[in-house]
Design a protein around this motif. Structure first.
Motif, short mmCIF file in Angstrom:
data_model
loop_
_atom_site.label_atom_id
_atom_site.label_comp_id
_atom_site.label_asym_id
_atom_site.label_seq_id
_atom_site.Cartn_x
_atom_site.Cartn_y
_atom_site.Cartn_z
N GLY A 12 0.77 -1.25 0.01
CA GLY A 12 0.03 0.07 0.09
C GLY A 12 0.92 1.35 0.13
O GLY A 12 0.48 2.30 -0.93
N GLY A 13 1.93 1.18 0.87
CA GLY A 13 2.85 2.49 0.79
C GLY A 13 3.46 2.68 -0.40
O GLY A 13 3.74 3.83 -0.93
N SER A 14 4.05 1.66 -1.01
CA SER A 14 4.56 1.82 -2.26
C SER A 14 3.45 2.29 -3.33
O SER A 14 4.05 2.99 -4.15
N MET A 15 2.54 1.73 -3.52
CA MET A 15 1.60 2.28 -4.34
C MET A 15 1.19 3.88 -4.35
O MET A 15 1.24 4.51 -4.94
N ALA A 16 1.08 4.25 -3.01
CA ALA A 16 0.79 5.52 -2.53
C ALA A 16 1.97 6.42 -3.06
O ALA A 16 1.81 7.43 -3.86
N LEU A 17 3.10 5.79 -2.83
CA LEU A 17 4.34 6.74 -3.18
C LEU A 17 4.37 7.04 -4.76
O LEU A 17 4.64 8.16 -5.17
N LYS A 18 4.13 5.91 -5.52
CA LYS A 18 4.23 6.18 -7.09
C LYS A 18 2.93 6.78 -7.47
O LYS A 18 3.16 7.55 -8.30
N LEU A 19 1.65 6.62 -7.02
CA LEU A 19 0.71 7.67 -7.41
C LEU A 19 0.79 9.03 -7.17
O LEU A 19 0.23 9.64 -7.68
N ARG A 20 1.35 9.52 -5.88
CA ARG A 20 1.57 10.63 -5.74
C ARG A 20 2.77 11.26 -6.69
O ARG A 20 2.72 12.40 -7.12
N GLU A 21 3.90 10.46 -7.03
CA GLU A 21 4.81 10.72 -7.91
C GLU A 21 4.38 11.07 -9.23
O GLU A 21 4.62 12.10 -10.07
N LYS A 22 3.43 10.18 -9.68
CA LYS A 22 2.65 10.51 -10.85
C LYS A 22 1.61 11.42 -10.94
O LYS A 22 0.86 11.90 -11.95
N ASN A 23 1.48 12.18 -9.96
CA ASN A 23 0.28 13.03 -9.81
C ASN A 23 -1.12 12.48 -10.03
O ASN A 23 -2.09 13.40 -10.46
N ILE A 24 -1.29 11.30 -9.72
CA ILE A 24 -2.44 10.69 -9.83
C ILE A 24 -3.45 10.94 -8.54
O ILE A 24 -4.71 11.36 -8.67
N ALA A 25 -2.78 11.07 -7.51
CA ALA A 25 -3.24 11.25 -6.17
C ALA A 25 -3.16 12.52 -5.55
O ALA A 25 -2.01 13.12 -5.45
N SER A 26 -4.18 13.30 -5.39
CA SER A 26 -4.26 14.57 -4.85
C SER A 26 -4.38 14.49 -3.51
O SER A 26 -3.75 15.59 -2.79
N PHE A 27 -4.70 13.64 -3.03
CA PHE A 27 -4.82 13.44 -1.55
C PHE A 27 -4.92 11.81 -0.95
O PHE A 27 -5.73 11.37 -1.77
N ILE A 28 -4.00 11.58 -0.05
CA ILE A 28 -4.28 10.01 0.20
C ILE A 28 -4.51 10.09 1.68
O ILE A 28 -3.66 10.47 2.41
N TYR A 29 -5.63 9.18 1.93
CA TYR A 29 -5.99 8.75 3.38
C TYR A 29 -5.40 7.43 3.59
O TYR A 29 -5.30 6.61 2.77
N GLY A 30 -4.99 7.40 4.78
CA GLY A 30 -4.36 5.95 5.31
C GLY A 30 -5.21 5.47 6.40
O GLY A 30 -5.46 5.99 7.37
N ILE A 31 -5.61 4.17 6.15
CA ILE A 31 -6.40 3.39 7.18
C ILE A 31 -5.69 2.31 7.46
O ILE A 31 -5.29 1.32 6.66
N ASP A 32 -5.46 2.12 8.85
CA ASP A 32 -4.48 0.92 9.47
C ASP A 32 -4.91 0.50 10.60
O ASP A 32 -4.96 1.57 11.48
N ASN A 33 -4.95 -0.54 11.35
CA ASN A 33 -5.06 -0.75 12.61
C ASN A 33 -4.02 -0.74 13.41
O ASN A 33 -3.86 -0.29 14.55
N SER A 34 -2.82 -0.35 12.78
CA SER A 34 -1.77 0.09 13.54
C SER A 34 -1.14 1.49 13.57
O SER A 34 -1.09 2.28 12.55
N GLN A 35 -1.47 2.00 14.68
CA GLN A 35 -1.22 3.61 14.73
C GLN A 35 0.12 3.86 14.33
O GLN A 35 0.48 4.96 13.93
#
Length: 280
Positions: A12-35
């Motif tokens: 999930g983190g790797s996908m987020a980094l790449k999608l941000r780099e490619k300007n696909i993601a304007s805002f990313i929420y993270g949902i995880d049981n681990s704080q």
């Protein structure tokens, strides 16, 4: 595009980094049981904010499930309960048949696209995320005919942004093939690690003598059981089929050595060398 990633670890983190780099993601929420994962992902600028499940889904155009396959299978129906006909849901699980079956009759089934990025390492957590990790790898989309055209287009664009080449197949075929090329490799690595740990009690000797060949073969044994036990569980029949064949092959090597049939041993190795022509 606003994206929610459920599970901000390696995939999930790797996908987020790449999608941000490619300007696909304007805002990313993270949902995880681990704080701790949320905190690390914020520090590393993998996500823009942590969120609860309902908040993240409500505020997103795309929801990505990047969690162990048993958790994805259990959570996916609840995620689809919360989405509209303008939102898209995709997963990144290593088995597909069980996940697809879990939402077969769900009224929002068409909003879901089953996806498997064919990449991973033995590491986990946000600190292991790598933006370029998927480039050149296969991105498998399963049962595309069960997904709405616009949802499928969204995921195809995501796969392109990750710089993967897209492969389409049905979920059952996917699970058979991954048992052959991925799941058996992990079992073999775990078994080899256990063999060495059982026979070689001097840990310092293992460290000092380990060659690159041993290290690369046993690398997968560092992979976490939280991820791999559910994979083996969901793909049990296919894994057992290939594992039985693997045991048969090991017995051939054992028999050749016991009987000092070195000509047969050479035949076995020569036959195995044919893999060179496939994996260049």
């Amino acid at each position: 595009m606003k994206i929610s990633i459920i599970g901000v670890g390696l995939i999930g983190g790797s996908m987020a980094l790449k999608l941000r780099e490619k300007n696909i993601a304007s805002f990313i929420y993270g949902i995880d049981n681990s704080q701790q994962h949320i905190s690390e992902a914020l520090d590393l600028k993998i996500i823009d904010a942590g969120a609860g499940l309902e908040q993240g889904i409500k505020g997103s155009d795309l929801i990505i499930l990047a969690i162990p396959v048993d958790a994805a299978r259990k959570l996916l129906p609840s995620v689809l309960d919360l989405v509209s006909d303008q939102q898209t849901v995709m997963d990144a699980g290593s088995t597909k048949a069980g996940i697809v079956a879990a939402v077969k009759n769900h009224p929002k089934r068409s909003r879901f696209v089953a996806f498997h990025p064919m990449w991973g390492t033995e590491n986990n957590g946000p600190k292991s995320a790598i933006a370029e990790s998927f480039a050149g790898k296969a991105g498998v989309i399963c049962n595309k005919e069960e997904s709405a055209e616009d949802a499928l287009n969204v995921v195809e664009n995501i796969v392109n942004a990750l710089e993967m080449h897209t492969i389409y197949m049905n979920a059952e075929d996917h699970d058979i093939h991954t048992a052959y090329i991925s799941h058996i490799s992990h079992i073999t690595s775990y078994a080899l690690a256990n063999t060495v740990l059982e026979k070689e009690r001097e840990e310092e000797t293992i460290f000092q003598l380990a060659s690159s060949g041993f290290s690369s073969t046993v690398r997968l044994a560092k992979s976490h059981p939280e991820m791999w036990v559910p994979i083996f569980k969901q793909n049990k029949e296919n894994v057992l089929d290939v594992l039985n064949e693997h045991i048969t092959q090991l017995r051939k090597f054992k028999s050749a050595l016991e009987k000092e049939n070195f000509e047969y041993l050479e035949e076995l190795i020569t036959n195995a060398n044919r893999i060179r022509g496939i994996l260049r």
